[in-house]
Motif scaffolding. Structure first.
Motif, PDB file in Angstrom:
ATOM      1  N   SER A   1      25.807  35.197  33.006  1.00 41.45           N
ATOM      2  CA  SER A   1      25.789  34.956  31.568  1.00 41.45           C
ATOM      3  C   SER A   1      24.676  33.972  31.202  1.00 41.45           C
ATOM      4  CB  SER A   1      27.146  34.411  31.121  1.00 41.45           C
ATOM      5  OG  SER A   1      27.124  34.091  29.757  1.00 41.45           O
ATOM      6  N   MET A   2      24.535  32.922  32.015  1.00 38.54           N
ATOM      7  CA  MET A   2      23.459  31.950  31.765  1.00 38.54           C
ATOM      8  C   MET A   2      22.083  32.577  31.981  1.00 38.54           C
ATOM      9  SD  MET A   2      24.901  28.263  33.057  1.00 38.54           S
ATOM     10  CE  MET A   2      25.296  28.755  34.715  1.00 38.54           C
ATOM     11  N   VAL A   3      21.955  33.411  33.014  1.00 39.88           N
ATOM     12  CA  VAL A   3      20.685  34.105  33.261  1.00 39.88           C
ATOM     13  C   VAL A   3      20.343  34.985  32.066  1.00 39.88           C
ATOM     14  CG1 VAL A   3      19.564  35.896  34.651  1.00 39.88           C
ATOM     15  CG2 VAL A   3      20.824  34.052  35.784  1.00 39.88           C
ATOM     16  N   ALA A   4      21.339  35.716  31.566  1.00 44.94           N
ATOM     17  CA  ALA A   4      21.112  36.592  30.412  1.00 44.94           C
ATOM     18  C   ALA A   4      20.651  35.779  29.204  1.00 44.94           C
ATOM     19  CB  ALA A   4      22.379  37.372  30.091  1.00 44.94           C
ATOM     20  N   ASP A   5      21.308  34.655  28.969  1.00 42.73           N
ATOM     21  CA  ASP A   5      20.917  33.816  27.836  1.00 42.73           C
ATOM     22  C   ASP A   5      19.522  33.231  28.027  1.00 42.73           C
ATOM     23  OD1 ASP A   5      23.359  34.330  26.642  1.00 42.73           O
ATOM     24  OD2 ASP A   5      24.253  32.401  27.203  1.00 42.73           O
ATOM     25  N   ASP A   6      19.237  32.760  29.225  1.00 43.01           N
ATOM     26  CA  ASP A   6      17.933  32.146  29.510  1.00 43.01           C
ATOM     27  C   ASP A   6      16.775  33.126  29.370  1.00 43.01           C
ATOM     28  OD1 ASP A   6      19.257  29.771  30.019  1.00 43.01           O
ATOM     29  OD2 ASP A   6      19.035  29.908  32.220  1.00 43.01           O
ATOM     30  N   HIS A   7      17.036  34.399  29.635  1.00 40.20           N
ATOM     31  CA  HIS A   7      15.971  35.396  29.636  1.00 40.20           C
ATOM     32  C   HIS A   7      16.117  36.412  28.502  1.00 40.20           C
ATOM     33  CE1 HIS A   7      14.207  33.990  33.376  1.00 40.20           C
ATOM     34  NE2 HIS A   7      15.455  33.735  33.753  1.00 40.20           N
ATOM     35  N   ALA A   8      16.909  36.067  27.503  1.00 39.52           N
ATOM     36  CA  ALA A   8      17.106  36.917  26.323  1.00 39.52           C
ATOM     37  C   ALA A   8      17.487  38.348  26.695  1.00 39.52           C
ATOM     38  CB  ALA A   8      15.860  36.895  25.436  1.00 39.52           C
ATOM     39  N   ILE A   9      18.387  38.456  27.674  1.00 38.80           N
ATOM     40  CA  ILE A   9      18.888  39.775  28.069  1.00 38.80           C
ATOM     41  C   ILE A   9      20.180  40.018  27.291  1.00 38.80           C
ATOM     42  CG2 ILE A   9      19.795  41.173  29.964  1.00 38.80           C
ATOM     43  CD1 ILE A   9      18.005  39.456  31.833  1.00 38.80           C
TER      44      ILE A   9
ATOM     45  N   ALA B   1      26.919  43.855  32.565  1.00 40.62           N
ATOM     46  CA  ALA B   1      28.177  43.352  31.989  1.00 40.62           C
ATOM     47  C   ALA B   1      29.334  44.292  32.290  1.00 40.62           C
ATOM     48  CB  ALA B   1      28.020  43.158  30.481  1.00 40.62           C
ATOM     49  N   ARG B   2      29.093  45.586  32.161  1.00 42.42           N
ATOM     50  CA  ARG B   2      30.150  46.566  32.460  1.00 42.42           C
ATOM     51  C   ARG B   2      30.551  46.504  33.934  1.00 42.42           C
ATOM     52  NH1 ARG B   2      27.673  51.674  29.128  1.00 42.42           N
ATOM     53  NH2 ARG B   2      28.456  51.047  27.077  1.00 42.42           N
ATOM     54  N   GLN B   3      29.557  46.374  34.815  1.00 41.33           N
ATOM     55  CA  GLN B   3      29.858  46.348  36.245  1.00 41.33           C
ATOM     56  C   GLN B   3      30.583  45.070  36.636  1.00 41.33           C
ATOM     57  OE1 GLN B   3      29.634  48.993  38.221  1.00 41.33           O
ATOM     58  NE2 GLN B   3      30.807  47.735  39.651  1.00 41.33           N
ATOM     59  N   VAL B   4      30.226  43.948  36.021  1.00 41.41           N
ATOM     60  CA  VAL B   4      30.948  42.699  36.279  1.00 41.41           C
ATOM     61  C   VAL B   4      32.416  42.875  35.911  1.00 41.41           C
ATOM     62  CG1 VAL B   4      31.261  40.310  35.496  1.00 41.41           C
ATOM     63  CG2 VAL B   4      28.986  41.127  36.085  1.00 41.41           C
TER      64      VAL B   4
ATOM     65  N   GLY C   1      30.081  33.833  39.599  1.00 43.04           N
ATOM     66  CA  GLY C   1      28.875  34.640  39.448  1.00 43.04           C
ATOM     67  C   GLY C   1      28.749  35.211  38.050  1.00 43.04           C
ATOM     68  N   HIS C   2      29.874  35.587  37.465  1.00 39.48           N
ATOM     69  CA  HIS C   2      29.903  36.085  36.092  1.00 39.48           C
ATOM     70  C   HIS C   2      29.341  35.025  35.142  1.00 39.48           C
ATOM     71  CE1 HIS C   2      32.577  38.038  32.733  1.00 39.48           C
ATOM     72  NE2 HIS C   2      31.390  37.706  32.273  1.00 39.48           N
ATOM     73  N   ALA C   3      29.802  33.807  35.305  1.00 35.76           N
ATOM     74  CA  ALA C   3      29.306  32.707  34.470  1.00 35.76           C
ATOM     75  C   ALA C   3      27.808  32.502  34.696  1.00 35.76           C
ATOM     76  CB  ALA C   3      30.078  31.424  34.770  1.00 35.76           C
TER      77      ALA C   3
ATOM     78  N   SER D   1      40.702  22.595  45.259  1.00 36.54           N
ATOM     79  CA  SER D   1      40.512  22.918  46.670  1.00 36.54           C
ATOM     80  C   SER D   1      39.087  23.313  47.020  1.00 36.54           C
ATOM     81  CB  SER D   1      41.474  24.034  47.085  1.00 36.54           C
ATOM     82  OG  SER D   1      41.192  25.204  46.328  1.00 36.54           O
ATOM     83  N   SER D   2      38.379  23.966  46.109  1.00 33.44           N
ATOM     84  CA  SER D   2      37.081  24.494  46.503  1.00 33.44           C
ATOM     85  C   SER D   2      35.906  23.962  45.685  1.00 33.44           C
ATOM     86  CB  SER D   2      37.087  26.018  46.375  1.00 33.44           C
ATOM     87  OG  SER D   2      37.182  26.383  45.024  1.00 33.44           O
ATOM     88  N   GLY D   3      36.182  23.340  44.568  1.00 34.80           N
ATOM     89  CA  GLY D   3      35.097  22.850  43.737  1.00 34.80           C
ATOM     90  C   GLY D   3      34.394  23.968  42.967  1.00 34.80           C
ATOM     91  N   VAL D   4      34.852  25.197  43.093  1.00 38.40           N
ATOM     92  CA  VAL D   4      34.264  26.336  42.401  1.00 38.40           C
ATOM     93  C   VAL D   4      34.874  26.418  41.019  1.00 38.40           C
ATOM     94  CG1 VAL D   4      34.047  28.846  42.403  1.00 38.40           C
ATOM     95  CG2 VAL D   4      33.931  27.595  44.546  1.00 38.40           C
ATOM     96  N   LEU D   5      34.062  26.717  40.025  1.00 30.44           N
ATOM     97  CA  LEU D   5      34.604  26.879  38.698  1.00 30.44           C
ATOM     98  C   LEU D   5      35.419  28.158  38.625  1.00 30.44           C
ATOM     99  CD1 LEU D   5      31.581  25.937  36.419  1.00 30.44           C
ATOM    100  CD2 LEU D   5      33.565  24.560  37.005  1.00 30.44           C
ATOM    101  N   HIS D   6      36.589  28.040  38.062  1.00 33.78           N
ATOM    102  CA  HIS D   6      37.446  29.208  37.886  1.00 33.78           C
ATOM    103  C   HIS D   6      37.447  29.568  36.410  1.00 33.78           C
ATOM    104  CE1 HIS D   6      39.164  29.278  41.925  1.00 33.78           C
ATOM    105  NE2 HIS D   6      39.013  27.964  41.874  1.00 33.78           N
ATOM    106  N   LEU D   7      37.132  30.812  36.114  1.00 33.63           N
ATOM    107  CA  LEU D   7      37.144  31.304  34.748  1.00 33.63           C
ATOM    108  C   LEU D   7      38.152  32.428  34.657  1.00 33.63           C
ATOM    109  CD1 LEU D   7      33.288  31.578  34.243  1.00 33.63           C
ATOM    110  CD2 LEU D   7      34.777  29.705  33.563  1.00 33.63           C
ATOM    111  N   ALA D   8      38.760  32.564  33.521  1.00 30.95           N
ATOM    112  CA  ALA D   8      39.671  33.692  33.334  1.00 30.95           C
ATOM    113  C   ALA D   8      38.867  34.971  33.433  1.00 30.95           C
ATOM    114  CB  ALA D   8      40.368  33.601  31.982  1.00 30.95           C
TER     115      ALA D   8
END
Length: 113
Positions: free
Chosen positions: A78-86, A11-14, A73-75, A105-112
Motif C-alpha cells: 500500500s505504501m509502495v502504491a502511494d509512493d509511486h502513484a500506483i 490488490a485483488r491478488q493480495v 506485506g499488504h501494508a 511476540s514477533s514485533g510484526v505489525l498485525h492488520l485486519a
C-alpha cells in the motif's frame, strides 16, 4: 494515478491470498476440533494422538505467522502504491481495517485482513 491496471491486479491478488490463508486456518482448526471430538467419541485416552495433534497445532501456528507476514506485506505494498502513484483504490476493497498493533511476540505489525 499511474499503472491503475497493475495496482488493481496486485490488490485483488493480495485479497485473494489473505482470504486463502484465512480459509486454510479455518480448515486446520476444524481438523483439530474433529480430531479431538473423535478421540472423545472413541473413548481414547488423552495421550492418544497427542504428538499428531501437536504437529497440527504447530502447522496452525505457522499459518498464523504466514498470515501476519502477508498482512505486513499488504501494508508495505500500500505504501509502495502511494509512493509511486500506483492506483488501486477504485477496486473498492470494502474491508474494514483496524489500526496496526505491534505483536508482543514477533514485533510484526498485525492488520485486519
Amino acid at each position: 494515478m499511474r499503472n491503475m491496471n497493475v495496482g488493481v491486479k496486485v490488490a485483488r491478488q493480495v485479497r485473494t491470498a489473505e482470504h486463502a490463508i484465512d480459509q486454510a486456518m479455518i480448515e486446520v482448526s476444524k481438523l483439530i476440533q474433529t480430531a479431538l471430538e473423535g478421540r472423545v467419541e472413541a473413548r481414547l485416552a488423552a495421550e492418544v494422538g497427542q504428538a499428531a495433534l501437536e504437529d497440527i497445532v504447530t502447522g496452525l501456528n505457522r499459518l498464523a505467522t504466514v498470515r501476519a507476514a502477508v498482512a505486513a506485506g499488504h501494508a508495505g505494498l500500500s505504501m509502495v502504491a502511494d509512493d509511486h502513484a500506483i492506483g488501486w483504490r477504485l477496486e473498492g476493497m470494502g474491508e474494514d481495517k483496524s489500526k496496526p498493533q505491534a505483536s508482543a511476540s514477533s514485533g510484526v505489525l498485525h492488520l485486519a485482513a
